[in-house]
Motif scaffolding. Structure first.
Motif, PDB file in Angstrom:
ATOM      1  N   THR A  64       0.827  -1.209   0.000  1.00 17.91           N
ATOM      2  CA  THR A  64       0.000   0.000   0.000  1.00 17.91           C
ATOM      3  C   THR A  64       0.860   1.257   0.000  1.00 17.91           C
ATOM      4  O   THR A  64       2.058   1.205   0.308  1.00 17.91           O
ATOM      5  CB  THR A  64      -0.898   0.040   1.256  1.00 17.91           C
ATOM      6  N   PRO A  65       0.270   2.418  -0.280  1.00 15.75           N
ATOM      7  CA  PRO A  65       1.018   3.680  -0.140  1.00 15.75           C
ATOM      8  C   PRO A  65       1.562   3.902   1.266  1.00 15.75           C
ATOM      9  O   PRO A  65       2.621   4.518   1.435  1.00 15.75           O
ATOM     10  CB  PRO A  65      -0.019   4.741  -0.519  1.00 15.75           C
ATOM     11  N   ILE A 112      -0.763   8.555 -28.511  1.00 17.07           N
ATOM     12  CA  ILE A 112      -0.985   9.048 -27.145  1.00 17.07           C
ATOM     13  C   ILE A 112       0.003  10.183 -26.890  1.00 17.07           C
ATOM     14  O   ILE A 112       1.208   9.968 -26.741  1.00 17.07           O
ATOM     15  CB  ILE A 112      -0.763   7.920 -26.107  1.00 17.07           C
ATOM     16  N   THR A 113      -0.488  11.394 -26.855  1.00 15.06           N
ATOM     17  CA  THR A 113       0.390  12.563 -26.703  1.00 15.06           C
ATOM     18  C   THR A 113       0.151  13.312 -25.403  1.00 15.06           C
ATOM     19  O   THR A 113       0.850  14.279 -25.115  1.00 15.06           O
ATOM     20  CB  THR A 113       0.167  13.535 -27.873  1.00 15.06           C
ATOM     21  N   ASP A 114      -0.826  12.881 -24.618  1.00 11.47           N
ATOM     22  CA  ASP A 114      -1.148  13.631 -23.403  1.00 11.47           C
ATOM     23  C   ASP A 114      -1.027  12.774 -22.146  1.00 11.47           C
ATOM     24  O   ASP A 114      -1.671  13.043 -21.132  1.00 11.47           O
ATOM     25  CB  ASP A 114      -2.567  14.203 -23.485  1.00 11.47           C
ATOM     26  N   ALA A 115      -0.208  11.708 -22.192  1.00  8.72           N
ATOM     27  CA  ALA A 115      -0.024  10.868 -21.005  1.00  8.72           C
ATOM     28  C   ALA A 115       0.658  11.684 -19.910  1.00  8.72           C
ATOM     29  O   ALA A 115       1.633  12.391 -20.175  1.00  8.72           O
ATOM     30  CB  ALA A 115       0.818   9.653 -21.346  1.00  8.72           C
ATOM     31  N   PRO A 116       0.155  11.624 -18.666  1.00  4.53           N
ATOM     32  CA  PRO A 116       0.743  12.443 -17.597  1.00  4.53           C
ATOM     33  C   PRO A 116       2.129  12.001 -17.170  1.00  4.53           C
ATOM     34  O   PRO A 116       2.870  12.770 -16.587  1.00  4.53           O
ATOM     35  CB  PRO A 116      -0.257  12.275 -16.446  1.00  4.53           C
ATOM     36  N   ALA A 117       2.496  10.742 -17.441  1.00  2.00           N
ATOM     37  CA  ALA A 117       3.803  10.251 -17.003  1.00  2.00           C
ATOM     38  C   ALA A 117       4.121   8.955 -17.725  1.00  2.00           C
ATOM     39  O   ALA A 117       3.240   8.278 -18.266  1.00  2.00           O
ATOM     40  CB  ALA A 117       3.802  10.018 -15.489  1.00  2.00           C
ATOM     41  N   ASN A 118       5.403   8.627 -17.748  1.00  2.00           N
ATOM     42  CA  ASN A 118       5.839   7.322 -18.231  1.00  2.00           C
ATOM     43  C   ASN A 118       5.583   6.312 -17.114  1.00  2.00           C
ATOM     44  O   ASN A 118       6.267   6.313 -16.090  1.00  2.00           O
ATOM     45  CB  ASN A 118       7.328   7.368 -18.581  1.00  2.00           C
ATOM     46  N   MET A 119       4.595   5.443 -17.300  1.00  2.00           N
ATOM     47  CA  MET A 119       4.235   4.481 -16.254  1.00  2.00           C
ATOM     48  C   MET A 119       4.775   3.091 -16.534  1.00  2.00           C
ATOM     49  O   MET A 119       4.495   2.164 -15.783  1.00  2.00           O
ATOM     50  CB  MET A 119       2.710   4.424 -16.095  1.00  2.00           C
ATOM     51  N   GLU A 120       5.583   2.935 -17.581  1.00  2.43           N
ATOM     52  CA  GLU A 120       6.180   1.625 -17.829  1.00  2.43           C
ATOM     53  C   GLU A 120       7.105   1.263 -16.661  1.00  2.43           C
ATOM     54  O   GLU A 120       7.948   2.052 -16.243  1.00  2.43           O
ATOM     55  CB  GLU A 120       6.981   1.629 -19.122  1.00  2.43           C
ATOM     56  N   GLY A 121       6.934   0.058 -16.144  1.00  2.00           N
ATOM     57  CA  GLY A 121       7.795  -0.403 -15.065  1.00  2.00           C
ATOM     58  C   GLY A 121       7.457   0.146 -13.703  1.00  2.00           C
ATOM     59  O   GLY A 121       8.167  -0.106 -12.728  1.00  2.00           O
ATOM     60  N   LYS A 122       6.357   0.890 -13.592  1.00  2.00           N
ATOM     61  CA  LYS A 122       5.966   1.493 -12.319  1.00  2.00           C
ATOM     62  C   LYS A 122       4.655   0.893 -11.837  1.00  2.00           C
ATOM     63  O   LYS A 122       3.790   0.534 -12.631  1.00  2.00           O
ATOM     64  CB  LYS A 122       5.817   3.008 -12.449  1.00  2.00           C
ATOM     65  N   GLU A 123       4.516   0.815 -10.528  1.00  2.91           N
ATOM     66  CA  GLU A 123       3.278   0.338  -9.934  1.00  2.91           C
ATOM     67  C   GLU A 123       2.246   1.460  -9.936  1.00  2.91           C
ATOM     68  O   GLU A 123       2.536   2.582  -9.510  1.00  2.91           O
ATOM     69  CB  GLU A 123       3.535  -0.124  -8.503  1.00  2.91           C
ATOM     70  N   VAL A 124       1.037   1.162 -10.392  1.00  5.80           N
ATOM     71  CA  VAL A 124       0.002   2.195 -10.442  1.00  5.80           C
ATOM     72  C   VAL A 124      -0.412   2.643  -9.038  1.00  5.80           C
ATOM     73  O   VAL A 124      -0.928   3.745  -8.868  1.00  5.80           O
ATOM     74  CB  VAL A 124      -1.242   1.701 -11.227  1.00  5.80           C
ATOM     75  N   ARG A 125      -0.161   1.810  -8.033  1.00  2.06           N
ATOM     76  CA  ARG A 125      -0.536   2.225  -6.683  1.00  2.06           C
ATOM     77  C   ARG A 125       0.443   3.247  -6.101  1.00  2.06           C
ATOM     78  O   ARG A 125       0.193   3.814  -5.050  1.00  2.06           O
ATOM     79  CB  ARG A 125      -0.643   1.006  -5.757  1.00  2.06           C
TER      80      ARG A 125
END
Length: 569
Positions: free
Chosen positions: A252-253, A319-332
């Motif tokens: 968890t966070p 996709i040009t408006d993604a807020p961040a590069n989320m590859e390899g990151k946990e969405v939580r």
């Protein structure tokens, strides 16, 4: 990128320092053998321990005896751990039925944990038995961290001494740092993690039903207890292959915040303890300021890279408006929590991850690697970061003395040729190990077989591996298959050099400093508690890192960054 991400980064660093400050005050009392709240419980245990092992707690050691004790203890720990890993298949508490490790993997792993590196060329949940995790790896998590704290205590006493001949007693320092500092912190943190959902079990696994009705086997280990010392001891080795990105290590966070704060708090606290023992509280605050500024800049650079630079794959997909590069990151956790963790784990010699550094954008991963290459002093490992920063401070006052034509001084001690020679022996070991091994690996076919990528990305994989090993960090840049004789052997040698070829000159330097008279400051003394000194210290750290590693970085992550920019146009 938004204000909430920046606020999270600032809050995490501020909370880490706030937790580390009182710990440093307490740790100074432990180093000085003053009364602590735990004396009533631990003093009888401590006395029994000394009696059983024949330790005279009042016997002081000179620098040579102190260094010899550190090396003897570490060699013994390596031999015992190597034997345990090789014989794992014949030993109890192995409900998974794992075989013993191969000779090269056992060598690498034993060296890794004895040197407080915790590089892992294996998947924890598919390789290590519960006995190996608890009696082998977890024990080294405690004692390797305690050894680093012991050397930091010795360095602090050197600056406090006036024509002293000794640095303390390593066996007493090792015992007190383990019993009074690391064990209590780990017990409290492990209980907090269990309450927050981290498992603590000797079962091999449990079977769960998925939403589709299928059976899923979930591996179990005593996770919470190892997770606690993994962070407090700046060890970093996780029970699971993906480390603190795994939901059982970091669900968890809240657990993420507990773990990322404990990752650096004790290392920051070591600086506070140094200032109190050495009688240099203002000067210690200057060292702490330099650490915070540089790790904050590193986190900002990683966060900017992960939120401002678009991925070519996103552009190709429209996709040009993604807020961040989320590859390899946990969405939580998201980009901000992943960025501050990456900066704090590579600024410290920790190596735990809650996101995959190999999936960061080129500059994000490059900054993480550069933080390791700066010497693992931001704030570095528990103990090792402090004495590494003291080495940089000595070099800073030496350079300042050359510029104004005065004999440099630091904390009331003249800094002369002997101390600078020892300091340079220490700081030169990192570029020698990192760039030397990388140069050979970049042209050796048996080494290149382990790479996933070619070109600049492949060079980054090589550089990151040897930076992590020699810096005693332990984090990995995904893509490199390191469980092979070449990589396990050479990375193990790099770890040994990064730990002991750095530590021994520092202990010798401490011995030389202790023997000097304690001088009062004069009109010619450079104040080492001023903003000017903080700026000078930061400049020395960056110049050393830049001059040594920038050409290699330019051929790796920097070239790849421009390739990404070209692909997105």
């Amino acid at each position: 990128m938004d204000w909430r991400g920046w606020a999270e980064i600032v809050f995490t660093i501020a909370l880490t320092v706030a937790v580390g400050w009182p710990l440093g005050i307490y740790m100074a009392r432990v180093w000085a053998r003053e009364r602590t709240p735990l004396d009533l419980v631990l003093q009888p245990v401590e006395a029994s321990f000394y009696a059983a092992l024949g330790i005279d707690k009042n016997r002081e050691q000179n620098w040579l005896s102190y260094a010899g004790a550190v090396l003897a203890f570490s060699v013994t720990g390596f031999v015992l751990l190597y034997g345990l890993l090789r014989l794992q298949g014949f030993l109890p508490l192995n409900p998974q039925g794992f075989d013993g490790l191969s000779p090269h993997l056992a060598f690498n792993t034993a060296v890794s944990f004895v040197t407080n590196t915790n590089w892992q060329s294996y998947g924890g949940e598919t390789t290590m038995s519960s006995l190996s995790q608890m009696a082998g790896l977890t024990v080294q998590n405690f004692v390797s961290a305690a050894a680093g704290l012991a050397v930091a205590a010795a360095v602090a006493r050197a600056f406090a001494a006036d024509r002293g001949e000794t640095l303390g007693n390593f066996w007493v320092d090792l015992t007190r740092n383990t019993f009074y500092v690391l064990l209590p912190l780990s017990i409290v943190t492990a209980l907090a993690l269990v309450a927050a959902g981290v498992p603590q079990s000797l079962l091999a696994n449990v079977t769960a039903k998925t939403l589709e009705g299928a059976d899923q086997i979930i591996a179990l280990f005593p996770v919470a207890s190892q997770e606690a010392i993994k962070q407090w001891g700046t060890n970093g080795g996780g029970l699971f292959n993906v480390n603190s990105a795994h939901p059982l290590e970091n669900p968890t966070p809240l657990t993420n915040l507990i773990e990322v704060v404990s990752l650096n708090a004790l290392a920051f606290g070591t600086v506070v303890a140094f200032g109190r023992v050495a009688g240099a509280r203002k000067e210690a605050r200057a060292l702490l300021s330099a650490m915070v500024i540089l790790v904050g800049l590193g986190a900002a650079a990683i966060y900017s890279s992960e939120t401002l630079t678009p991925q070519p794959a996103m552009i190709a997909a429209g996709i040009t408006d993604a807020p961040a590069n989320m590859e390899g990151k946990e969405v939580r956790f998201g980009a901000a929590a992943s960025s501050i963790w990456a900066a704090q784990t590579t600024g410290a010699s920790n190596g735990s991850v809650n996101a995959m550094h190999g999936s960061f954008m080129p500059l994000g991963g490059g900054v993480a690697m550069f933080l390791i290459q700066l010497g693992e002093i931001l704030p570095g490992g528990v103990g090792s970061g402090l004495y590494g920063m003291v080495v940089m401070a000595l070099l800073a006052v030496f350079v300042a003395g050359l510029m104004v034509g005065r004999t440099p001084e630091y904390l009331g001690k003249k800094v002369e040729a002997r101390e600078i020679k020892f300091a340079m022996l220490a700081v030169l070991i990192l570029p020698l190990a990192i760039l030397g091994f990388s140069a050979v690996a970049a042209v050796l076919p048996v080494a290149l077989e382990g790479l996933l990528n070619k070109g600049p990305r492949g060079l980054t994989e090589i550089l990151y591996a040897y930076s992590s090993a020699a810096g005693n960090n332990g984090s990995a840049f995904a893509g490199l298959t390191a469980n092979a004789p070449w990589w396990n052997t050479t990375l193990g040698i790099a770890m040994l050099l990064g730990r002991f070829a750095y530590m021994v000159p520092v202990i010798a330097m401490a011995g030389a400093i202790a023997a000097k008279p304690k001088l009062a400051p004069t009109a010619g003394t450079l104040p080492s508690d001023s903003p000017l000194f903080v700026g000078l210290l930061i400049g020395i750290i960056l110049i050393l890192g830049g001059l040594q590693f920038f050409p290699a970085l330019a051929l790796g992550p920097i070239v790849e960054h421009f390739q990404v920019l070209a692909a997105t146009r």
